[in-house]
Structures are given as structure tokens and as C-alpha cells.
Write an enzyme that holds these catalytic residues in place. Structure first.
Site, short mmCIF file in Angstrom:
data_model
loop_
_atom_site.label_atom_id
_atom_site.label_comp_id
_atom_site.label_asym_id
_atom_site.label_seq_id
_atom_site.Cartn_x
_atom_site.Cartn_y
_atom_site.Cartn_z
N ARG A 177 0.93 -1.28 0.04
CA ARG A 177 0.00 -0.14 0.10
C ARG A 177 0.70 1.45 0.07
NH1 ARG A 177 -2.31 -3.58 -1.65
NH2 ARG A 177 -4.46 -4.48 -0.75
N SER A 227 -10.82 -0.48 3.50
CA SER A 227 -10.39 -0.97 4.81
C SER A 227 -9.64 -0.01 5.39
CB SER A 227 -9.23 -2.03 4.47
OG SER A 227 -9.91 -3.37 3.98
N GLU A 297 -4.39 2.38 7.01
CA GLU A 297 -4.27 2.68 5.41
C GLU A 297 -4.86 3.95 4.69
OE1 GLU A 297 -5.44 -1.37 3.38
OE2 GLU A 297 -6.23 -0.11 1.76
C1 LIG Z 1 -15.69 0.16 -0.62
C2 LIG Z 1 -14.16 0.43 -0.90
C3 LIG Z 1 -13.53 -0.95 -1.10
C4 LIG Z 1 -12.14 -0.80 -1.34
N1 LIG Z 1 -11.51 -1.79 -1.60
C5 LIG Z 1 -10.15 -1.78 -1.55
C6 LIG Z 1 -9.43 -2.84 -1.96
O1 LIG Z 1 -9.99 -4.21 -2.17
N2 LIG Z 1 -7.82 -2.86 -2.20
C7 LIG Z 1 -7.33 -1.61 -2.07
O2 LIG Z 1 -6.12 -1.54 -2.20
N3 LIG Z 1 -7.85 -0.48 -1.65
C8 LIG Z 1 -9.46 -0.52 -1.57
N4 LIG Z 1 -10.05 0.67 -1.27
C9 LIG Z 1 -9.29 1.95 -1.00
C10 LIG Z 1 -9.29 2.65 -2.55
O3 LIG Z 1 -10.20 2.28 -3.22
C11 LIG Z 1 -7.99 2.54 -3.19
O4 LIG Z 1 -6.80 2.84 -2.27
C12 LIG Z 1 -8.01 3.28 -4.14
O5 LIG Z 1 -6.91 2.97 -5.12
C13 LIG Z 1 -7.94 4.62 -4.30
O6 LIG Z 1 -8.04 5.49 -5.40
P1 LIG Z 1 -8.70 7.05 -5.56
O7 LIG Z 1 -8.59 7.31 -6.84
O8 LIG Z 1 -9.97 6.89 -4.73
O9 LIG Z 1 -7.39 7.69 -4.73
P2 LIG Z 1 -7.84 8.69 -3.60
O10 LIG Z 1 -8.60 8.36 -2.38
O11 LIG Z 1 -8.44 10.08 -4.18
O12 LIG Z 1 -6.46 9.08 -3.04
C14 LIG Z 1 -5.37 8.29 -2.65
C15 LIG Z 1 -4.14 8.61 -2.75
O13 LIG Z 1 -3.75 8.48 -4.12
C16 LIG Z 1 -3.16 9.83 -4.05
N5 LIG Z 1 -3.57 10.14 -5.58
C17 LIG Z 1 -4.67 10.02 -6.21
N6 LIG Z 1 -4.58 10.22 -7.44
C18 LIG Z 1 -3.38 10.53 -7.77
C19 LIG Z 1 -2.73 10.77 -8.84
N7 LIG Z 1 -3.24 10.85 -10.29
N8 LIG Z 1 -1.22 11.14 -8.85
C20 LIG Z 1 -0.57 10.95 -7.45
N9 LIG Z 1 -1.18 10.71 -6.52
C21 LIG Z 1 -2.54 10.41 -6.42
C22 LIG Z 1 -3.62 10.72 -3.18
O14 LIG Z 1 -2.88 11.88 -3.18
C23 LIG Z 1 -3.87 9.83 -2.16
O15 LIG Z 1 -2.61 9.70 -1.33
C24 LIG Z 1 -11.52 0.47 -1.16
C25 LIG Z 1 -12.31 1.55 -0.91
C26 LIG Z 1 -13.58 1.56 -0.72
C27 LIG Z 1 -14.61 2.67 -0.26
#
Ligand SMILES: Cc1cc2nc3c(=O)[nH]c(=O)nc-3n(C[C@H](O)[C@H](O)[C@H](O)COP(=O)(O)OP(=O)(O)OC[C@H]3O[C@@H](n4cnc5c(N)ncnc54)[C@H](O)[C@@H]3O)c2cc1C
Length: 305
Positions: A177, A227, A297
Site C-alpha cells: 500500500r 479497509s 491504510e
Molecule cells: C468500498 C471500498 C472498497 C475498497 N477496496 C479496496 C481494495 O480491495 N484494495 C485496496 O487496495 N483499496 C481498496 N479501497 C481503497 C481505495 O479504493 C484504493 O486505495 C484506491 O486505489 C484509491 O483510489 P482513489 O482514486 O480513490 O484515490 P484517492 O482516495 O483520491 O487518493 C488516495 C491516494 O492516492 C493519491 N493520488 C490519487 N490520484 C493520484 C494521482 N493521479 N497522482 C498521484 N497521487 C494520486 C492521493 O494523493 C492519496 O494519497 C476500497 C475503498 C472502498 C471505499
């Protein structure tokens, strides 16, 4: 610099439909908490991302880059700066041979559907993760024994000096992560995945199986940030939390999900403070009862636990 000057400069870079003031982060995060960002900017081209970053750095304005907000908790006091959202406006996807090229704001669901259509396997694990591919690379998101580090061939990023750089495979320094994107403050613009040819019906079955398991085990009908804690070595965070008797434990509007104790859900009126207080309480209780210190996380903006 005055407020109006920053706003009008950003409008001249991105256009008026792509910049807004005083935007509630409740509307932009899956856990639906947090105060207002002073500005929200949504670039629609990679050139716009580069220009807005350059402008904000030169003018010493705070900024935070987000994707779909599915792993974020913003403070109730809001964010005194510019939230740059790389989302649906930057979400083109294409494929060539075994490779899929996606702009950073493409959703993981859309990228996995493209992989399915192209008969490429190896990305099924990501189809139910609700984030963007840029956020997934930053977090090295993963599920069901797959993770981004297994499939990312290269990314196009902007570094902290505003230069375009291309990172290949190991140069991302992926860990559990985490990745170099976060440690070096890079912004992902484009991602290239290297997948392998596979049978479409098998790919589809795996996607359906994983998504069925999510629906069965996770509280997908309630706002959450997924999570909350990383998996401690040799254990599952959710199981530890449950064994410590915290299932359903509630502070204000935030609750340890009774469907999956690794999730904190918003019962409807939670504040970010409720979520943080609950995270702290869970951490303390689990530590006192088991000696295991859970690491968050979720990304807590502007706050330490
Ligand atoms: C119901 C649910 C289920 C989930 N299941 C999982 C799972 O199975 N596995 C898992 O790993 N995660 C899971 N997640 C967490 C989340 O979806 C992941 O971490 C996902 O990759 C985050 O993507 P995001 O676009 O929403 O990023 P954000 O939440 O908007 O940002 C997360 C991080 O990424 C950075 N970031 C975002 N975009 C960029 C970019 N273009 N360039 C540089 N940095 C950037 C942000 O600064 C921040 O540090 C889950 C979340 C939910 C709500």
C-alpha cells in the site's frame, strides 16, 4: 496573493467549468465527511495538470492531488488550498497488444472492463476497487492476491519540480500500500499496464466472483473509505478488531461495520473527527489486548493519529 487573483488565474488556466470555490469534501469522498476545500480544480488534459501544478508551486499555494476520494479523510475544518481532482475529466483508455494505456483519472472498473473486452487477464483483482488508476498506482492498491505492482509497466508522472518523468516497473518502489508516487510527491498522469492474453469467459467469471465476494463481505451500501487499517503481518485487521469486541462500536456517527470490522462506516452524520476518534480508539484497544499496533491504510489529510 489575494483570493480572487488565485481563482481568476486558475480559471484562465483551466476554464471556468473546471474550478470551484468552497467545495464540500463530503461530496468528493466516499466516506462523506470533511469540510470545504477553498478551491477544487479539475484539469481535463495532462497539459492542464502540468500548468496548474507549475502555477501553484510558483505562487506557493497549498495543493493536494486526489483521484476518486475513496481512501481519504479530509479534516472537518476543510482544506486551505487547492484540491486537484484527477478524475473523470482525464479518463481516456486505449489498448495495443497486451498493453492498456489509461489516463490517471480512469476508473479501475472501466480499465478492467477494457481488459475484459480486449481478452487480457491479470487485472480482474481491481475491478471492484472503487478508485482511479492513478490513485491505485499511488497506493499500490490490491485485492485477492493481485496488486498494481504486478501489472504496471510504466507511468508518466510530473515530479516535484514540475518535470515530466517516465517510471518503469521497479522504479515505482512499490511496497505494501505504498509507492514512490507518495514518497516523492509525484503526480501520475498516465499508466500503462502489461497484461497477458486470456479467455474472456474466464476473465469475466473471475471479475464476477471477486465482486460477488465483495458484496457478500463488505458494507458496500454505506459510505466508507474501504479497509481502514493495513493488514498486520500474519493477521487480518478486521478479525483482530472483531476479536477485541469492537464490532458495531460507535463514536458519534462513525461505526465499526458490523458486516466487516476492518471498515468504518458513516451512519449518515459522521464528522471526520468521529472517524479519527474511532480509529484511535480501535488502535488503542487492539494494541492493549493483543500488542499489535494497527497502521492506518486510509490517508488522513493534515493529521497524524
Ligand atoms: C468500498 C471500498 C472498497 C475498497 N477496496 C479496496 C481494495 O480491495 N484494495 C485496496 O487496495 N483499496 C481498496 N479501497 C481503497 C481505495 O479504493 C484504493 O486505495 C484506491 O486505489 C484509491 O483510489 P482513489 O482514486 O480513490 O484515490 P484517492 O482516495 O483520491 O487518493 C488516495 C491516494 O492516492 C493519491 N493520488 C490519487 N490520484 C493520484 C494521482 N493521479 N497522482 C498521484 N497521487 C494520486 C492521493 O494523493 C492519496 O494519497 C476500497 C475503498 C472502498 C471505499
Amino acid at each position: 496573493m489575494g483570493d480572487n487573483a488565485v481563482f481568476s488565474d486558475m480559471v484562465s488556466i483551466l476554464g471556468e467549468d473546471s474550478v470551484a470555490r468552497n467545495v464540500s469534501m463530503k461530496e468528493y469522498t466516499s466516506i462523506r465527511t470533511g469540510g470545504e476545500a477553498r478551491y477544487l480544480a479539475e484539469p481535463a488534459t495532462t497539459e492542464e495538470v502540468i500548468k496548474i501544478l507549475q502555477y501553484l508551486r510558483e505562487n506557493r499555494q497549498n495543493f493536494y492531488v486526489m483521484g476518486n476520494g475513496t481512501n481519504l479523510v479530509f479534516p472537518d475544518s476543510g482544506y486551505d488550498g487547492v484540491v486537484i481532482r484527477i478524475g473523470s475529466k482525464l479518463s481516456r483508455i486505449g489498448h495495443e497488444g497486451n498493453r492498456i494505456m489509461a489516463q490517471a483519472g480512469a476508473s479501475l472498473a472501466a480499465v478492467s472492463n477494457m481488459a475484459l473486452d480486449a481478452g487480457l487477464k491479470g487485472f480482474e483483482f481491481a475491478s471492484g476497487i472503487p478508485g482511479t488508476i492513478g490513485g491505485a498506482v499511488a497506493m499500490n492498491a490490491g485485492a485477492y492476491d493481485g496488486e498494481m505492482s504486478h501489472v504496471v509497466a510504466e507511468t508518466l508522472c510530473v515530479d516535484d519540480k514540475g518535470r515530466l518523468i517516465r517510471l518503469k516497473g521497479k522504479e515505482h518502489a512499490f511496497g505494501y500500500r505504498k509507492s514512490r508516487i507518495q514518497t516523492d510527491g509525484l503526480v501520475v498522469l498516465e499508466v500503462t499496464l502489461e497484461l497477458t492474453p486470456g479467455d474472456k469467459s474466464c476473465i469475466k467469471r473471475r471479475m464476477e466472483d471477486f465482486n460477488g465476494r465483495r458484496r457478500e463481505k463488505q458494507p458496500l451500501n454505506m459510505p466508507s473509505a474501504g479497509s481502514v487499517f493495513k493488514r498486520p503481518e500474519g493477521y487480518y485487521a478486521g478479525q483482530l478488531i472483531q476479536e477485541c469486541g469492537l464490532k458495531g462500536y460507535t463514536i458519534g456517527g462513525a461505526q465499526v461495520s458490523d458486516k466487516h470490522c476492518g471498515f468504518i462506516v458513516n451512519l449518515g452524520n459522521a464528522t471526520s473527527q468521529d472517524v479519527l476518534d474511532l480509529i484511535r480508539y480501535v488502535r488503542k484497544t487492539v494494541y492493549e489486548k493483543t500488542g499489535i499496533l494497527l497502521e492506518p491504510e486510509v490517508r488522513i489529510i493534515g493529521g497524524e493519529l
